[in-house]
Design a protein around this motif. Structure first.
Motif, PDB file in Angstrom:
ATOM      1  N   MET A  47     -45.226  37.146  63.441  1.00  0.00           N
ATOM      2  CA  MET A  47     -45.195  38.514  63.975  1.00  0.00           C
ATOM      3  C   MET A  47     -46.580  39.158  64.010  1.00  0.00           C
ATOM      4  SD  MET A  47     -41.684  39.964  62.207  1.00  0.00           S
ATOM      5  CE  MET A  47     -41.725  41.456  63.192  1.00  0.00           C
ATOM      6  N   GLY A  48     -47.616  38.377  63.734  1.00  0.00           N
ATOM      7  CA  GLY A  48     -48.963  38.923  63.712  1.00  0.00           C
ATOM      8  C   GLY A  48     -49.591  39.001  65.094  1.00  0.00           C
ATOM      9  N   PRO A  49     -50.751  39.638  65.208  1.00  0.00           N
ATOM     10  CA  PRO A  49     -51.422  39.763  66.505  1.00  0.00           C
ATOM     11  C   PRO A  49     -51.816  38.419  67.104  1.00  0.00           C
ATOM     12  CG  PRO A  49     -52.869  40.449  64.711  1.00  0.00           C
ATOM     13  CD  PRO A  49     -51.508  40.294  64.126  1.00  0.00           C
ATOM     14  N   GLU A  50     -51.954  37.391  66.268  1.00  0.00           N
ATOM     15  CA  GLU A  50     -52.335  36.063  66.773  1.00  0.00           C
ATOM     16  C   GLU A  50     -51.262  35.481  67.691  1.00  0.00           C
ATOM     17  OE1 GLU A  50     -50.091  35.493  62.947  1.00  0.00           O
ATOM     18  OE2 GLU A  50     -51.699  36.817  63.668  1.00  0.00           O
ATOM     19  N   GLU A  51     -50.029  35.992  67.601  1.00  0.00           N
ATOM     20  CA  GLU A  51     -48.951  35.495  68.457  1.00  0.00           C
ATOM     21  C   GLU A  51     -49.188  35.817  69.935  1.00  0.00           C
ATOM     22  OE1 GLU A  51     -46.435  33.587  67.329  1.00  0.00           O
ATOM     23  OE2 GLU A  51     -47.479  33.688  65.397  1.00  0.00           O
ATOM     24  N   ASP A  52     -50.099  36.748  70.207  1.00  0.00           N
ATOM     25  CA  ASP A  52     -50.370  37.162  71.589  1.00  0.00           C
ATOM     26  C   ASP A  52     -51.424  36.296  72.274  1.00  0.00           C
ATOM     27  OD1 ASP A  52     -48.562  39.226  71.298  1.00  0.00           O
ATOM     28  OD2 ASP A  52     -50.082  40.645  70.616  1.00  0.00           O
ATOM     29  N   PHE A  53     -52.006  35.333  71.544  1.00  0.00           N
ATOM     30  CA  PHE A  53     -53.053  34.499  72.120  1.00  0.00           C
ATOM     31  C   PHE A  53     -52.480  33.266  72.828  1.00  0.00           C
ATOM     32  CE2 PHE A  53     -55.809  36.513  68.773  1.00  0.00           C
ATOM     33  CZ  PHE A  53     -56.595  37.217  69.675  1.00  0.00           C
ATOM     34  N   PHE A  54     -53.221  32.801  73.810  1.00  0.00           N
ATOM     35  CA  PHE A  54     -52.844  31.639  74.634  1.00  0.00           C
ATOM     36  C   PHE A  54     -52.765  30.373  73.784  1.00  0.00           C
ATOM     37  CE2 PHE A  54     -53.692  28.025  77.346  1.00  0.00           C
ATOM     38  CZ  PHE A  54     -52.992  28.296  78.508  1.00  0.00           C
ATOM     39  N   THR A  55     -51.626  29.635  73.935  1.00  0.00           N
ATOM     40  CA  THR A  55     -51.460  28.372  73.205  1.00  0.00           C
ATOM     41  C   THR A  55     -50.840  27.277  74.067  1.00  0.00           C
ATOM     42  OG1 THR A  55     -49.328  29.166  72.355  1.00  0.00           O
ATOM     43  CG2 THR A  55     -51.247  29.464  70.920  1.00  0.00           C
ATOM     44  N   ASP A  56     -50.695  27.507  75.372  1.00  0.00           N
ATOM     45  CA  ASP A  56     -50.064  26.506  76.242  1.00  0.00           C
ATOM     46  C   ASP A  56     -51.113  25.515  76.749  1.00  0.00           C
ATOM     47  OD1 ASP A  56     -47.964  28.164  75.796  1.00  0.00           O
ATOM     48  OD2 ASP A  56     -47.413  28.433  77.893  1.00  0.00           O
ATOM     49  N   PHE A  57     -51.539  24.613  75.876  1.00  0.00           N
ATOM     50  CA  PHE A  57     -52.685  23.771  76.179  1.00  0.00           C
ATOM     51  C   PHE A  57     -52.353  22.555  77.038  1.00  0.00           C
ATOM     52  CE2 PHE A  57     -53.796  25.951  72.140  1.00  0.00           C
ATOM     53  CZ  PHE A  57     -54.735  26.799  72.698  1.00  0.00           C
ATOM     54  N   ASP A  58     -51.106  22.457  77.487  1.00  0.00           N
ATOM     55  CA  ASP A  58     -50.758  21.458  78.502  1.00  0.00           C
ATOM     56  C   ASP A  58     -51.016  21.998  79.910  1.00  0.00           C
ATOM     57  OD1 ASP A  58     -49.942  19.499  76.710  1.00  0.00           O
ATOM     58  OD2 ASP A  58     -47.887  20.258  76.620  1.00  0.00           O
ATOM     59  N   MET A  59     -51.277  23.286  80.031  1.00  0.00           N
ATOM     60  CA  MET A  59     -51.504  23.889  81.338  1.00  0.00           C
ATOM     61  C   MET A  59     -52.883  23.522  81.865  1.00  0.00           C
ATOM     62  SD  MET A  59     -51.359  27.917  82.522  1.00  0.00           S
ATOM     63  CE  MET A  59     -49.645  28.079  82.035  1.00  0.00           C
ATOM     64  N   HIS A  60     -52.944  23.075  83.102  1.00  0.00           N
ATOM     65  CA  HIS A  60     -54.210  22.723  83.738  1.00  0.00           C
ATOM     66  C   HIS A  60     -54.894  23.993  84.234  1.00  0.00           C
ATOM     67  CE1 HIS A  60     -57.032  20.845  86.581  1.00  0.00           C
ATOM     68  NE2 HIS A  60     -56.877  19.747  85.839  1.00  0.00           N
ATOM     69  N   PRO A  61     -56.228  24.076  84.143  1.00  0.00           N
ATOM     70  CA  PRO A  61     -56.926  25.298  84.583  1.00  0.00           C
ATOM     71  C   PRO A  61     -56.680  25.663  86.039  1.00  0.00           C
ATOM     72  CG  PRO A  61     -58.482  23.520  84.089  1.00  0.00           C
ATOM     73  CD  PRO A  61     -57.167  23.116  83.550  1.00  0.00           C
ATOM     74  N   SER A  62     -56.392  24.677  86.887  1.00  0.00           N
ATOM     75  CA  SER A  62     -56.132  24.970  88.297  1.00  0.00           C
ATOM     76  C   SER A  62     -54.857  25.786  88.484  1.00  0.00           C
ATOM     77  CB  SER A  62     -56.038  23.667  89.099  1.00  0.00           C
ATOM     78  OG  SER A  62     -54.940  22.879  88.654  1.00  0.00           O
TER      79      SER A  62
END
Length: 372
Positions: A47-62
């Protein structure tokens, strides 16, 4: 303002004890960082603020797209504090604009940007303009203030920054016409120059801003001899002690950069009060040691696609001239440039099984590997 020799030796001992335990700037920054994190409100796991950070590292930058949003200062400061390696001051002098960058498919934060008024003294900028800013006429000083903005914090969430060159994405956004136009509207300005410095200089041979021409260009190394600030709790106690002794605040309560100015005043009072007394030489050695902790930083600048910014800042012309690549500095074009760079980076890491997947925030771990 002057102290008795006994009082001056006590005040000097606070500086001696504090800086005598610090051997490098990374250790200094980490100590302050962990102290501030300990003072943050407790949150339950998940429930901390860190939950709002990007973690979907399978996503390609394109596949990624981004929004650049504003946010109330308290929330922005919390996100920045748990991410950046450097201590974060809640207030900075002069102009201020805070931006959160989100990836739109996930709605998650990939980084924070904090803009502010540029510092007066900068050796690389002095060389760029031809002479120190504080020696110029009031008219030139005003034009400079109306035309230049600084990136105080350009901080990607990690490991988004590592996996996707997130620092370059944020820096490219800083150099966009959309940011420039928002600043112009907010401050009735005519921004034509952006500048920033690397977090560490001599510690790291490389910077996240390298390889960003023509958006950002390296301009040289800053001077490094300055006294770091003592940490929050020790500073507050010593400041209260000084105010009790002096019967008044060291600097006006509404002064900008108040902590810096207050500490500078403390040092001046201690030195003048101890000169010729026991303890003076030890205090001077402490100041020399502490000043040596800081490093030269790599300085970078952008002219947003204008070709005559230096003559404009020096008031040799009143008209800014666009270069052929002026349109390259629009946000969509900046993001397209980043996607090409990030694709190369991501594909290389993927091929080496080097994608990092563990989120690094100071409120969840103290063995931070990625300096940012």
């Amino acid at each position: 303002m002057k102290l008795t020799p006994e009082d001056a030796r006590y005040a000097a001992s606070v500086f001696n004890d504090y800086f005598g335990k610090i051997d490098d700037i990374a250790e200094y920054n980490k100590g302050i960082k962990l102290e501030r994190i300990a003072d943050m409100p407790f949150t339950l796991p998940g429930m901390g603020p860190e939950e709002d950070f990007f973690t979907d590292f399978d996503m390609h930058p394109s596949e990624m797209n981004f929004t650049v949003d504003s946010m109330p200062m308290d929330a922005f400061h919390q996100y920045l504090e748990i991410t950046t390696s450097a201590p974060v001051e809640k207030s900075i002098p002069g102009k201020q604009l805070n931006k959160i960058v989100r990836e739109t498919n996930t709605g998650k934060i990939v980084g924070m940007i904090r803009f502010g008024s540029p510092t007066i003294n900068s050796r690389p900028r002095n060389e760029l303009l031809g002479k120190p800013l504080d020696t110029m006429s009031p008219e030139v000083m005003k034009r400079f203030n109306d035309s230049v903005i600084m990136g105080f914090a350009i901080v990607p969430a990690q490991p988004f920054g590592f996996n996707y060159l997130g620092g370059k994405l944020l820096a490219a956004i800083c150099c966009s016409h959309e940011i420039r136009e928002e600043l112009n509207k907010k401050y009735d300005a005519n921004i034509c120059m952006f500048e920033t410095t690397s977090l560490y200089g001599s510690t790291k041979a490389l910077s996240q801003y390298d390889g960003m021409k023509p958006m950002l260009r390296f301009s040289g190394l800053t001077d490094s001899k300055f006294l770091p600030l003592i940490n929050d709790g020790i500073f507050r106690n010593l400041n209260t002690w000084f105010e009790d002794k002096m019967g008044e605040p060291l600097v006006p309560v509404d002064a900008s950069s108040r902590k810096l100015k207050s500490q500078t005043k403390m040092v001046s009072i201690i030195k003048s009060s101890l000169r010729g007394e026991e303890g003076y030489d030890e205090f001077c050695k402490t100041l020399e040691h502490a000043s040596g902790l800081t490093q030269q930083k790599r300085s970078f600048y952008s002219h947003f696609g204008y070709e005559n910014v230096v003559p404009y800042l020096n008031m040799e012309t009143d008209t800014l001239v666009k270069k052929e690549n002026y349109d390259r500095f629009y946000l969509d074009n900046q993001i397209d440039w980043w996607k090409r760079q990030a694709t190369k980076r991501y594909n290389k890491l993927k091929g080496q099984d080097g994608i990092r997947t563990v989120l690094e925030t100071w409120n969840t771990k103290t063995d931070i590997d990625i300096i940012r």
